[in-house]
Structures are given as structure tokens and as C-alpha cells.
Design a protein around this motif. Structure first.
Motif, PDB file in Angstrom:
ATOM      1  N   ASP A 190       8.791  -5.010   1.042  1.00  0.00           N
ATOM      2  CA  ASP A 190       9.444  -4.671   2.308  1.00  0.00           C
ATOM      3  C   ASP A 190       9.646  -3.168   2.472  1.00  0.00           C
ATOM      4  OD1 ASP A 190       9.706  -7.321   3.167  1.00  0.00           O
ATOM      5  OD2 ASP A 190      11.616  -7.586   2.115  1.00  0.00           O
ATOM      6  N   GLN A 191       9.242  -2.375   1.485  1.00  0.00           N
ATOM      7  CA  GLN A 191       9.531  -0.938   1.484  1.00  0.00           C
ATOM      8  C   GLN A 191       8.377  -0.062   1.936  1.00  0.00           C
ATOM      9  OE1 GLN A 191      10.719  -0.572  -2.759  1.00  0.00           O
ATOM     10  NE2 GLN A 191      12.495   0.503  -1.943  1.00  0.00           N
ATOM     11  N   GLY A 192       7.160  -0.565   1.937  1.00  0.00           N
ATOM     12  CA  GLY A 192       5.984   0.270   2.144  1.00  0.00           C
ATOM     13  C   GLY A 192       5.916   0.905   3.522  1.00  0.00           C
ATOM     14  N   GLY A 193       5.639   2.198   3.555  1.00  0.00           N
ATOM     15  CA  GLY A 193       5.576   2.919   4.822  1.00  0.00           C
ATOM     16  C   GLY A 193       4.457   2.448   5.727  1.00  0.00           C
ATOM     17  N   ILE A 194       3.311   2.073   5.151  1.00  0.00           N
ATOM     18  CA  ILE A 194       2.207   1.600   5.982  1.00  0.00           C
ATOM     19  C   ILE A 194       2.593   0.301   6.686  1.00  0.00           C
ATOM     20  CG2 ILE A 194      -0.107   0.566   5.841  1.00  0.00           C
ATOM     21  CD1 ILE A 194      -0.855   2.775   3.910  1.00  0.00           C
ATOM     22  N   HIS A 195       3.252  -0.592   5.972  1.00  0.00           N
ATOM     23  CA  HIS A 195       3.743  -1.813   6.609  1.00  0.00           C
ATOM     24  C   HIS A 195       4.697  -1.471   7.754  1.00  0.00           C
ATOM     25  CE1 HIS A 195       6.040  -5.390   7.415  1.00  0.00           C
ATOM     26  NE2 HIS A 195       7.124  -4.871   6.855  1.00  0.00           N
ATOM     27  N   HIS A 196       5.605  -0.538   7.543  1.00  0.00           N
ATOM     28  CA  HIS A 196       6.567  -0.180   8.593  1.00  0.00           C
ATOM     29  C   HIS A 196       5.855   0.374   9.823  1.00  0.00           C
ATOM     30  CE1 HIS A 196       9.556   0.543   5.047  1.00  0.00           C
ATOM     31  NE2 HIS A 196       9.434  -0.733   5.336  1.00  0.00           N
ATOM     32  N   LEU A 197       4.827   1.182   9.605  1.00  0.00           N
ATOM     33  CA  LEU A 197       4.108   1.804  10.719  1.00  0.00           C
ATOM     34  C   LEU A 197       3.267   0.789  11.477  1.00  0.00           C
ATOM     35  CD1 LEU A 197       3.260   4.418  12.211  1.00  0.00           C
ATOM     36  CD2 LEU A 197       1.423   4.654  10.522  1.00  0.00           C
ATOM     37  N   TRP A 198       2.548  -0.058  10.754  1.00  0.00           N
ATOM     38  CA  TRP A 198       1.595  -0.977  11.383  1.00  0.00           C
ATOM     39  C   TRP A 198       2.255  -2.228  11.956  1.00  0.00           C
ATOM     40  CZ3 TRP A 198      -2.961  -1.349   7.305  1.00  0.00           C
ATOM     41  CH2 TRP A 198      -3.546  -0.092   7.166  1.00  0.00           C
ATOM     42  N   ASN A 199       3.401  -2.607  11.420  1.00  0.00           N
ATOM     43  CA  ASN A 199       3.926  -3.936  11.751  1.00  0.00           C
ATOM     44  C   ASN A 199       5.308  -3.920  12.392  1.00  0.00           C
ATOM     45  OD1 ASN A 199       1.609  -5.262  10.685  1.00  0.00           O
ATOM     46  ND2 ASN A 199       2.379  -4.852   8.637  1.00  0.00           N
ATOM     47  N   ARG A 200       5.707  -2.796  12.937  1.00  0.00           N
ATOM     48  CA  ARG A 200       6.989  -2.746  13.630  1.00  0.00           C
ATOM     49  C   ARG A 200       6.967  -3.686  14.845  1.00  0.00           C
ATOM     50  NH1 ARG A 200       4.577   2.580  15.055  1.00  0.00           N
ATOM     51  NH2 ARG A 200       3.985   2.480  17.257  1.00  0.00           N
ATOM     52  N   ASN A 201       8.139  -4.143  15.195  1.00  0.00           N
ATOM     53  CA  ASN A 201       8.317  -4.980  16.392  1.00  0.00           C
ATOM     54  C   ASN A 201       7.557  -6.311  16.348  1.00  0.00           C
ATOM     55  OD1 ASN A 201      10.023  -3.076  17.565  1.00  0.00           O
ATOM     56  ND2 ASN A 201       8.317  -1.970  18.516  1.00  0.00           N
ATOM     57  N   LYS A 202       7.161  -6.750  15.149  1.00  0.00           N
ATOM     58  CA  LYS A 202       6.480  -8.036  15.004  1.00  0.00           C
ATOM     59  C   LYS A 202       7.353  -8.971  14.160  1.00  0.00           C
ATOM     60  CE  LYS A 202       2.038  -5.644  14.638  1.00  0.00           C
ATOM     61  NZ  LYS A 202       0.823  -5.496  13.827  1.00  0.00           N
ATOM     62  N   MET A 213       0.803  -1.220   0.000  1.00  0.00           N
ATOM     63  CA  MET A 213       0.000   0.000   0.000  1.00  0.00           C
ATOM     64  C   MET A 213       0.838   1.272   0.000  1.00  0.00           C
ATOM     65  SD  MET A 213      -2.943  -1.354   2.667  1.00  0.00           S
ATOM     66  CE  MET A 213      -3.800   0.199   2.839  1.00  0.00           C
ATOM     67  N   GLY A 214       2.189   1.131   0.143  1.00  0.00           N
ATOM     68  CA  GLY A 214       3.029   2.321   0.160  1.00  0.00           C
ATOM     69  C   GLY A 214       2.877   3.077   1.468  1.00  0.00           C
ATOM     70  N   PRO A 218       9.590   5.188  -0.854  1.00  0.00           N
ATOM     71  CA  PRO A 218      10.596   6.258  -0.850  1.00  0.00           C
ATOM     72  C   PRO A 218      10.607   7.002  -2.182  1.00  0.00           C
ATOM     73  CG  PRO A 218      11.517   4.229   0.032  1.00  0.00           C
ATOM     74  CD  PRO A 218      10.177   3.874  -0.537  1.00  0.00           C
ATOM     75  N   ASP A 219      10.245   8.281  -2.118  1.00  0.00           N
ATOM     76  CA  ASP A 219      10.186   9.120  -3.322  1.00  0.00           C
ATOM     77  C   ASP A 219       9.307   8.497  -4.407  1.00  0.00           C
ATOM     78  OD1 ASP A 219      11.932  11.194  -2.341  1.00  0.00           O
ATOM     79  OD2 ASP A 219      13.558   9.753  -2.564  1.00  0.00           O
ATOM     80  N   ASN A 220       8.315   7.719  -3.985  1.00  0.00           N
ATOM     81  CA  ASN A 220       7.343   7.082  -4.894  1.00  0.00           C
ATOM     82  C   ASN A 220       7.993   6.155  -5.906  1.00  0.00           C
ATOM     83  OD1 ASN A 220       5.342   8.470  -3.589  1.00  0.00           O
ATOM     84  ND2 ASN A 220       4.316   9.133  -5.442  1.00  0.00           N
ATOM     85  N   ARG A 221       9.094   5.504  -5.490  1.00  0.00           N
ATOM     86  CA  ARG A 221       9.786   4.594  -6.398  1.00  0.00           C
ATOM     87  C   ARG A 221       9.931   3.214  -5.734  1.00  0.00           C
ATOM     88  NH1 ARG A 221      13.120   9.284  -7.437  1.00  0.00           N
ATOM     89  NH2 ARG A 221      14.701   8.483  -6.004  1.00  0.00           N
ATOM     90  N   PRO A 222       8.971   2.319  -5.968  1.00  0.00           N
ATOM     91  CA  PRO A 222       9.096   0.962  -5.430  1.00  0.00           C
ATOM     92  C   PRO A 222      10.349   0.272  -5.963  1.00  0.00           C
ATOM     93  CG  PRO A 222       6.874   1.370  -6.263  1.00  0.00           C
ATOM     94  CD  PRO A 222       7.724   2.514  -6.728  1.00  0.00           C
ATOM     95  N   GLY A 223      11.057  -0.432  -5.100  1.00  0.00           N
ATOM     96  CA  GLY A 223      12.288  -1.094  -5.491  1.00  0.00           C
ATOM     97  C   GLY A 223      12.069  -2.552  -5.858  1.00  0.00           C
ATOM     98  N   GLN A 224      13.160  -3.295  -5.906  1.00  0.00           N
ATOM     99  CA  GLN A 224      13.095  -4.695  -6.298  1.00  0.00           C
ATOM    100  C   GLN A 224      12.224  -5.485  -5.332  1.00  0.00           C
ATOM    101  OE1 GLN A 224      14.352  -5.913  -9.086  1.00  0.00           O
ATOM    102  NE2 GLN A 224      13.682  -8.026  -8.680  1.00  0.00           N
ATOM    103  N   ARG A 225      12.424  -5.302  -4.028  1.00  0.00           N
ATOM    104  CA  ARG A 225      11.614  -5.978  -3.009  1.00  0.00           C
ATOM    105  C   ARG A 225      10.643  -4.954  -2.404  1.00  0.00           C
ATOM    106  NH1 ARG A 225      13.306 -10.982  -1.442  1.00  0.00           N
ATOM    107  NH2 ARG A 225      12.292 -10.726   0.591  1.00  0.00           N
ATOM    108  N   PHE A 226       9.737  -4.506  -3.243  1.00  0.00           N
ATOM    109  CA  PHE A 226       8.824  -3.433  -2.843  1.00  0.00           C
ATOM    110  C   PHE A 226       7.966  -3.822  -1.653  1.00  0.00           C
ATOM    111  CE2 PHE A 226       6.839  -5.925  -6.225  1.00  0.00           C
ATOM    112  CZ  PHE A 226       5.605  -6.245  -5.681  1.00  0.00           C
TER     113      PHE A 226
END
Length: 465
Positions: free
Chosen positions: A67-79, A53-54, A57-65
Motif C-alpha cells: 500500500d506504500q508504493g509511489g507508482i501505485h499511488h500515482l497510477w491508481n488514485r481515485n479507483k 514497484m516503489g 518513503p525514504d526507500n524503506r518498505p513498511g509492514q504493508r509495503f
């Protein structure tokens, strides 16, 4: 990168197995994980919507996109991330072996899904009699609507909150895109803690049936009381209030800048007139009494707006707060991320992602709205997809390297989504998003504004963002 040197946290020693997606359960478990619970997030390689869902970074999904999404980082930290295909016997067997050593199982699939997997409460009780299970859905596990799907927006409508929200004479307006998710999440976290306390006292497990619908109804309790006691129902009033006047949101200097003002008493009204430099309004028959101000709200709001639109929104807030008048600037993301009050409180936390998470580097995250005096949570790690497959299966469950390799070969576990290229997001450049109206503005200097220097070592965090 996990920080095993962290101080003891309140929920350390509690293990939660969570089959989750989207916000209302992930936000619950991140609350618990932040404070030390070991949350093992069971993910499907065939369903990684939250990870895609993004924003990227700078709206450029990478090879392993994924693992890059900000929503994933916010919702799923420490899991911890464990990928399991629950449609296969090996995945179900691994889940049950985890249940046997866990305290809580949580899930937010539609009613009936866990039964198809053979992982419903009655099945799990056979594995661990004192297990706590939370099932949290849009409409609960019973009733005519139990199999209906739900997002926060639809629950917002059906609970009546949308009907109360909007401008006078206008249609219902959603209160917030994720309001019902967040309220359900906090209720989920609370009820898990109550269940753990209950088990500690009694030695018994418990089944919890949580409904977003019922959570939302509790948010409009006063409106329900009004109808059942007098037959009346609150009207849609925009930024106005049913008894405070003036009460509104007023334009300030700059583009799309606003401030809110709420006047409760005659004394506050007098002080507002003094701050505005308009003591004459106290004698104006249109505003001299509460009843007159109520009858002439539009004219009064226009006068206040004429004053506020020449001033910075923070200036208005400061002047009024100094006189004891409730007022607040309407902040957007840049305002919040650079707010001195938050910096002094240490609310935002910087976290530097490891190099394996391409292009993300250092970012600033919202964390906990409370501060423990003896132990403070932090972002210890943010898991890549399937990062903990081997640690969980081998270290916790005793699977052999050969058994794990067999599961990988069978597609039961893995570290890449099924059909990843089909899922690849293709977001528009930031300037195009503004032009299309999907973004309000674009600040090309955001890295400089937020001091997001790239760091070499991943997993570092700093609460004083």
C-alpha cells in the motif's frame, strides 16, 4: 478516505470495471477516475507487481509495503480496489454481477486470458447487451502477434520510433521508457468516451480492440509518408533538426545542467547573435547564410555552448524567450516540483495519506494537464489493497456478510498478497543507488525543499502545491 462532498464532475455516474496492470490501462482509467468516473479496479492477490514497484518513503518498505508504493499511488488514485480471484467460480460470478451494473469493462491482459476466465466480450454481452468492452494489448486481439507480450520499451522499438531516435552514426535509442504506454493510455481514454457517446446515441454497446503497436505507428506517420512518396527515411540526428539550425541542447553552469534552443528563421538567428553578444557571427562566412550554418553545425554548436556554459539555464531561457526565440531549460524532478509556473497553475497536488499507509504522509502528485472552468478533479482517495471489497460486494451487489466471509475464507478476496514476504522489496539506500548508477543524485533535504510536513488527518489534498 473518499471525499463524497466533491462537486459534480463530468464523468460522474459512469461505472468502469477494470482488470488492469502496469501503465497503459491504469493511466487511462486514472484519467477517467479523476474526472468523476467510478472505476472499480479488479486486483489479484497473487499478482501485485504494480503495488510493489516503489518508490517507497525514504526507500524503506513498511509492514504493508503493497500500500506504500509511489507508482501505485500515482497510477491508481481515485479507483476502488476490489480483490477477486478470477480463477475461481465465485470470483467470476462476482465479476459478472458487476458487469450487469457497469457501463464499461476494460482489460489489458494478453489475448486469450479473458476467454479462459469466461469473461470475453461475447460472454459479457449475455450479461449486459449494451456493455462497452475495451481490450488493449501490445498487438491487438487478431493477427499473428496477438499473443505476444509487450512493454512500452519493446513497442517503442517495433513501431520504428527507436530507429528514428539516437545520435548521428550511433545505434537506435529508446525515446522514453513509457512513451508508448502514455500514448496508448490517452487513446484508450478517448475511445471509451467515444463509445459512451455512441451508446448514448444508439443504445448499443461496442467492443474495442486497441493495439499499442498501432498507436505507436501513428507517432511516426511522417516517416512512413516519406518512404512511400520518395523512398527516403529520416536519419538519426540526436538533438539536431532536419531544417532548423541552430537546434540543439547546450551545457549550462552547474553539474549536468542544460538548455535547448531552436532557431526557425533568419530573424531569430539575428536576435540570437544579439543576445549572445556576437553580432560578428552575422558576417562570419561560416554562418552568414542558412546553407552555411547547416554545413557548419558542429562549429556553430560549439560557439553557442561556449556562451551557455557560463550562464544559469533559466537565465538563457529567459533571455531568449524575451526575444521571441524558442528555448527551454532542461528540467529534472526537483526543478519541476519547485517550478513557479506550475505552482501558479496549480498543476501539482498535495495529498496526505491516512495513517494506515505507513510512513508516506504528504506527497506531491502530478494531476491533470487541463483545467475545467466549472468542475476540477482532485485526488479524492487512494485505495489500499482490497479496501472496497465489502462496500462493493455488500452495497453494490447485495452479498450477505456470511457470503463475504466465505469468499475471504476461500481466498477469493482479501487484503494481503499471496506470499507477501517473498514479494517484499529490498531497495538499496539512496546514497548506494547513486554510487551504483541507478539514481542520478540524492537530495537528503528533499522533504524541506518540498515542504512535506507530516499531517495527522489523511485524505486531505491541496491543488496549490
Amino acid at each position: 478516505m473518499e471525499n463524497h462532498g466533491a462537486p459534480t464532475l463530468p464523468l460522474q455516474g459512469v461505472r468502469i470495471l477494470s482488470v488492469e496492470d502496469y501503465l497503459q490501462l491504469p493511466w487511462c482509467t486514472v484519467i477517467l477516475a479523476d474526472m468523476g468516473a467510478e472505476v472499480i479496479r479488479v486486483e489479484s492477490l497473487a499478482r501485485v507487481e504494480t503495488r510493489t514497484m516503489g518508490p517507497y518513503p525514504d526507500n524503506r518498505p513498511g509492514q504493508r509495503f503493497w500500500d506504500q508504493g509511489g507508482i501505485h499511488h500515482l497510477w491508481n488514485r481515485n479507483k476502488r480496489s476490489l480483490t477477486l480471484d478470477l480463477t475461481k467460480p465465485q470470483g467470476v460470478d462476482a465479476s459478472k454481477r458487476l458487469v450487469a451494473i457497469s457501463d464499461v469493462v476494460a482489460e489489458n491482459n494478453r489475448a486469450g486470458v479473458m476467454e479462459r476466465f469466461g469473461l470475453d466480450y461475447e460472454a459479457l454481452r449475455q450479461v449486459k447487451p449494451d456493455i462497452i468492452m475495451l481490450r488493449t494489448t501490445g498487438y491487438g486481439q487478431t493477427g499473428a502477434w496477438r499473443r505476444y507480450g509487450a512493454f512500452a520499451r519493446t513497442v517503442d522499438a517495433v513501431t520504428g520510433l527507436s530507429h528514428l531516435t539516437g545520435y548521428k552514426g550511433g545505434p537506435p535509442v529508446r525515446a522514453n521508457p513509457s512513451y508508448m504506454d502514455i500514448t496508448a493510455a490517452w487513446n484508450n481514454a478517448l475511445v471509451i468516451l467515444m463509445a459512451l457517446h455512441y451508446r448514448r446515441r444508439t443504445g448499443k454497446g461496442v467492443f474495442i480492440d486497441m493495439s499499442m503497436y498501432e498507436t505507436g505507428i501513428s507517432c511516426i506517420g511522417v516517416a512512413l509518408l516519406e518512404y512511400q512518396t520518395s523512398g527516403t527515411y529520416p536519419p538519426r540526428m540526436g538533438n539536431a533538426h532536419r531544417w532548423m539550425v541552430p537546434h540543439g541542447c547546450y551545457p549550462c553552469a552547474g553539474q549536468d545542467e542544460w538548455v535547448t534552443i531552436a532557431v526557425r528563421t533568419e530573424e531569430e538567428w539575428k536576435r540570437l547573435c544579439q543576445v549572445m553578444g556576437r553580432p560578428d557571427l552575422l558576417e562570419d562566412p561560416r554562418f552568414a547564410t542558412y546553407e552555411a550554418r547547416w554545413a557548419n553545425q558542429d562549429a556553430l554548436d560549439a560557439l553557442i555552448a561556449r556562451w551557455t556554459r557560463t550562464l544559469d539555464k533559466r537565465t538563457v531561457m529567459l533571455r531568449l524567450q524575451e526575444q521571441g526565440i524558442p528555448s527551454a531549460s532542461v528540467f529534472h524532478a526537483k526543478d519541476l516540483l519547485t517550478d513557479p509556473h506550475f505552482r501558479q497553475r496549480g498543476f501539482f497536488e498535495r495529498y496526505t495519506h491516512p495513517p494506515e499507509v505507513e510512513g508516506v504522509g504528504t506527497r506531491v502528485y502530478t494531476v491533470r494537464p487541463y483545467q475545467f472552468s466549472r468542475s476540477r478533479g482532485s485526488i479524492r482517495f487512494i485505495a489500499r489493497l482490497g479496501e472496497h471489497n465489502r462496500p462493493v460486494l455488500a452495497d453494490l451487489l447485495g452479498y450477505s456478510p456470511e457470503a463475504i466471509a466465505e469468499m475471504e475464507l476461500a481466498g477469493v478476496i482479501g487484503t494481503e498478497p499471496v506470499d507477501a514476504e517473498r514479494l517484499r522489496p529490498r531497495p538499496s539506500p539512496p546514497e548506494a543507488q547513486v554510487r551504483l548508477g541507478s539514481s542520478a543524485f540524492w537530495d537528503p533535504d528533499y522533504r524541506k525543499v518540498l515542504a512535506l510536513e507530516e499531517q495527522q488527518e489523511g485524505g486531505a489534498h491541496d491543488a496549490q502545491a
